[in-house]
Design a protein around this motif. Structure first.
Motif, short mmCIF file in Angstrom:
data_model
loop_
_atom_site.label_atom_id
_atom_site.label_comp_id
_atom_site.label_asym_id
_atom_site.label_seq_id
_atom_site.Cartn_x
_atom_site.Cartn_y
_atom_site.Cartn_z
N ASP A 259 0.83 -1.20 0.00
CA ASP A 259 0.00 0.00 0.00
C ASP A 259 0.87 1.25 0.00
O ASP A 259 0.56 2.25 -0.64
CB ASP A 259 -0.91 -0.02 1.23
N LEU A 260 2.00 1.18 0.71
CA LEU A 260 2.89 2.34 0.82
C LEU A 260 3.44 2.73 -0.54
O LEU A 260 3.53 3.91 -0.87
CB LEU A 260 4.02 2.01 1.79
N THR A 261 3.82 1.76 -1.35
CA THR A 261 4.36 2.05 -2.68
C THR A 261 3.33 2.81 -3.51
O THR A 261 3.64 3.83 -4.14
CB THR A 261 4.75 0.76 -3.40
N ASN A 262 2.11 2.31 -3.53
CA ASN A 262 1.06 2.95 -4.32
C ASN A 262 0.75 4.36 -3.81
O ASN A 262 0.56 5.29 -4.60
CB ASN A 262 -0.21 2.09 -4.29
N LYS A 263 0.71 4.50 -2.49
CA LYS A 263 0.41 5.82 -1.91
C LYS A 263 1.54 6.82 -2.18
O LYS A 263 1.29 8.01 -2.40
CB LYS A 263 0.15 5.69 -0.41
N ALA A 264 2.78 6.34 -2.19
CA ALA A 264 3.90 7.21 -2.47
C ALA A 264 3.85 7.73 -3.91
O ALA A 264 4.10 8.92 -4.18
CB ALA A 264 5.22 6.48 -2.22
N LEU A 265 3.50 6.86 -4.85
CA LEU A 265 3.37 7.27 -6.25
C LEU A 265 2.23 8.26 -6.43
O LEU A 265 2.36 9.26 -7.13
CB LEU A 265 3.17 6.04 -7.14
N LEU A 266 1.10 7.99 -5.78
CA LEU A 266 -0.05 8.88 -5.88
C LEU A 266 0.24 10.23 -5.24
O LEU A 266 -0.11 11.28 -5.79
CB LEU A 266 -1.27 8.22 -5.21
N ALA A 267 0.90 10.21 -4.08
CA ALA A 267 1.22 11.46 -3.39
C ALA A 267 2.13 12.34 -4.24
O ALA A 267 1.97 13.56 -4.31
CB ALA A 267 1.87 11.16 -2.05
N ALA A 268 3.09 11.70 -4.94
CA ALA A 268 3.99 12.46 -5.81
C ALA A 268 3.23 13.08 -6.96
O ALA A 268 3.46 14.23 -7.35
CB ALA A 268 5.10 11.55 -6.32
N GLN A 269 2.28 12.33 -7.50
CA GLN A 269 1.45 12.84 -8.59
C GLN A 269 0.62 14.03 -8.14
O GLN A 269 0.42 15.00 -8.89
CB GLN A 269 0.52 11.72 -9.08
N GLN A 270 0.17 13.99 -6.88
CA GLN A 270 -0.68 15.05 -6.34
C GLN A 270 0.12 16.18 -5.69
O GLN A 270 -0.46 17.19 -5.27
CB GLN A 270 -1.64 14.45 -5.32
N GLY A 271 1.44 16.00 -5.60
CA GLY A 271 2.27 17.05 -5.05
C GLY A 271 2.26 17.15 -3.54
O GLY A 271 2.52 18.22 -2.99
N ASN A 272 1.96 16.04 -2.84
CA ASN A 272 1.97 16.09 -1.37
C ASN A 272 2.73 14.91 -0.77
O ASN A 272 2.27 14.23 0.14
CB ASN A 272 0.55 16.16 -0.81
N SER A 273 3.94 14.68 -1.31
CA SER A 273 4.78 13.59 -0.80
C SER A 273 5.21 13.86 0.63
O SER A 273 5.35 15.02 1.05
CB SER A 273 6.03 13.44 -1.67
N PRO A 274 5.46 12.79 1.41
CA PRO A 274 6.00 12.98 2.75
C PRO A 274 7.43 13.51 2.66
O PRO A 274 8.08 13.42 1.61
CB PRO A 274 5.96 11.57 3.34
N ASP A 275 7.93 14.03 3.75
CA ASP A 275 9.32 14.52 3.77
C ASP A 275 10.31 13.38 3.81
O ASP A 275 11.38 13.45 3.20
CB ASP A 275 9.52 15.44 4.99
#
Length: 416
Positions: A80-96
């Motif tokens: 789940d983390l991999t998918n969420k990381a890719l989606l967050a990058a697409q949306q511009g809200n990646s974790p630090d």
């Protein structure tokens, strides 16, 4: 990085999470993006089993305090983390700060999700090169390992004693096979492992594949066929059970824990369970075909820094990453996760505290990342044909040579 590339990367299916530290429970804290107020820094990790009272979360909090910020942490299941990381990058809200299973690093890096260690100024000079290689692609490094786990052979001392086998004499494939023959003659079972048709099976096959001298870019080499023939012959001779075809590493361990098997190919994460078996056990490295320790694949996570619009945040991200991977903190974390440290200094401390880890440190020093050799995102496209091959051979539907030839054809087409 374009959204098209990120969407394409998000479509890549990985089954790379394998072992201790790769968890399957639900989120343990509320979701939180990096668009938080100044002073808040977000960390995503694959340890949802740890709640706010755990030493891990306390360490994250302390690292934040030392850096003068508040850490907002979320624990996810690894896939789940991999998918969420890719989606967050697409949306511009990646974790630090993002902590991910090491085979995922190249996927995220090639999708443009991660910064390089040079950009964030993370010092990786003390990290063992073979472990750091799992986070490298295209000549750049995209994170720092928090530690590593790998595979070795557990043995049941009473069974080997009865069969007249000295485990210290097992230095190569011939020696191991001879030991299995003696064990069977004594009325006990030989070796159990996982040959399931998933990444877990590939993980267990790789020490034999690499231990033959084979390379993942040529699955059907004489060496690669020899590795599969070894497994195939073990089943044919009754040294390994047919259950390996469906065994996960957990069910394989459960077979060994019955006390009926001489050997189990398994990892550092089973040490605590080994102490609960009720019989005396020992551990030896997986031997290479010609002798010596075989390169086993590394499990474990990398601490990475995703790309941020506000690049000024990188300075604090570096402080958090350096804190999490510092010698003292790495020792505590690696002990918690049953990992071997990524630096020699901490490895020495681990062995000084627990002599049982000596064989694991040796195994980790000989290990290599699945995405090493600059395979990057090609690795999953090679791994699947490989596990398809050993499943076909062990089930009797193909001879080892044909199985590996077909696997190479599929892998070559997929990695063009």
């Amino acid at each position: 990085m374009t959204r098209r590339r990120l969407r394409a990367a998000a479509a890549i299916t990985l089954s790379a999470c394998l072992l201790a530290g790769c968890s399957s429970s639900s989120d343990s804290s509320s979701d939180s993006g990096s668009g938080a107020a100044t002073g808040d820094y977000t960390v995503w990790d694959p340890y949802p089993q740890f709640d706010d009272s755990s030493d891990w979360v306390k360490l994250l909090t302390k690292c934040g305090t030392d850096a003068g910020v508040t850490v907002k942490r979320t624990g996810y299941d690894t896939t789940d983390l991999t998918n969420k990381a890719l989606l967050a990058a697409q949306q511009g809200n990646s974790p630090d700060v993002l902590i991910v299973d090491n085979p995922v690093v190249s996927t995220l890096a090639e999708a443009g999700v991660l910064t390089t260690t040079d950009e964030v100024k993370v010092d990786t000079s003390a990290v063992s090169p073979n472990l750091l290689a799992a986070g490298q692609t295209g000549g750049k490094t995209f994170g720092i390992p928090i530690g590593a786990n790998t595979l070795a052979l557990y043995y049941n001392k009473a069974i080997l004693d009865k069969a007249g086998v000295d485990p210290a004499s097992i230095k190569d494939w011939a020696g191991l096979t001879a030991a299995l023959q003696k064990v069977k003659a004594s009325g006990k079972k030989g070796i159990t492992f996982s040959a399931i048709g998933t990444e877990e099976g590939s993980f267990q096959f790789l020490p034999w594949f690499w231990g033959s001298g084979a390379n993942l870019t040529q699955l059907d080499s004489a060496q690669g066929v020899a590795a599969l023939t070894l497994w195939n012959d073990w089943l044919g001779s009754g040294y390994a059970p047919n259950s390996v075809l469906n065994n996960t590493q957990t069910t394989s361990w459960q077979e060994f824990a019955t006390g009926d098997f001489a050997f189990s190919e398994n990892g550092t994460w089973q040490l605590a369970n080994a102490k609960k078996t009720g019989f005396e056990y020992g551990i030896i490295p997986i031997p290479s075909q010609a002798g010596g320790t075989a390169p086993a694949p590394t499990g474990g996570e990398f601490v990475t820094a995703p790309v941020q619009t506000e690049t000024a945040r990188y300075a604090t991200s570096e402080k958090l990453i350096s804190c999490l991977t510092s010698a003292d903190n790495a020792y505590t974390t690696d002990t918690t996760l049953s990992y071997i440290a990524a630096t020699e200094a901490v490895q020495q401390k681990q062995v000084a505290e627990n002599k049982e880890l000596e064989v694991w440190v040796a195994a980790v020093k000989a290990a290599k990342g699945r995405t090493s050799d600059d395979l990057g995102t090609k690795y999953p496209k090679i791994s699947q044909p490989m596990w398809t091959a050993f499943q076909a051979a062990l089930s009797g539907s193909k001879e080892p040579q044909q199985a590996m030839t077909d696997a190479q054809t599929t892998a070559a087409a997929a990695t063009k």
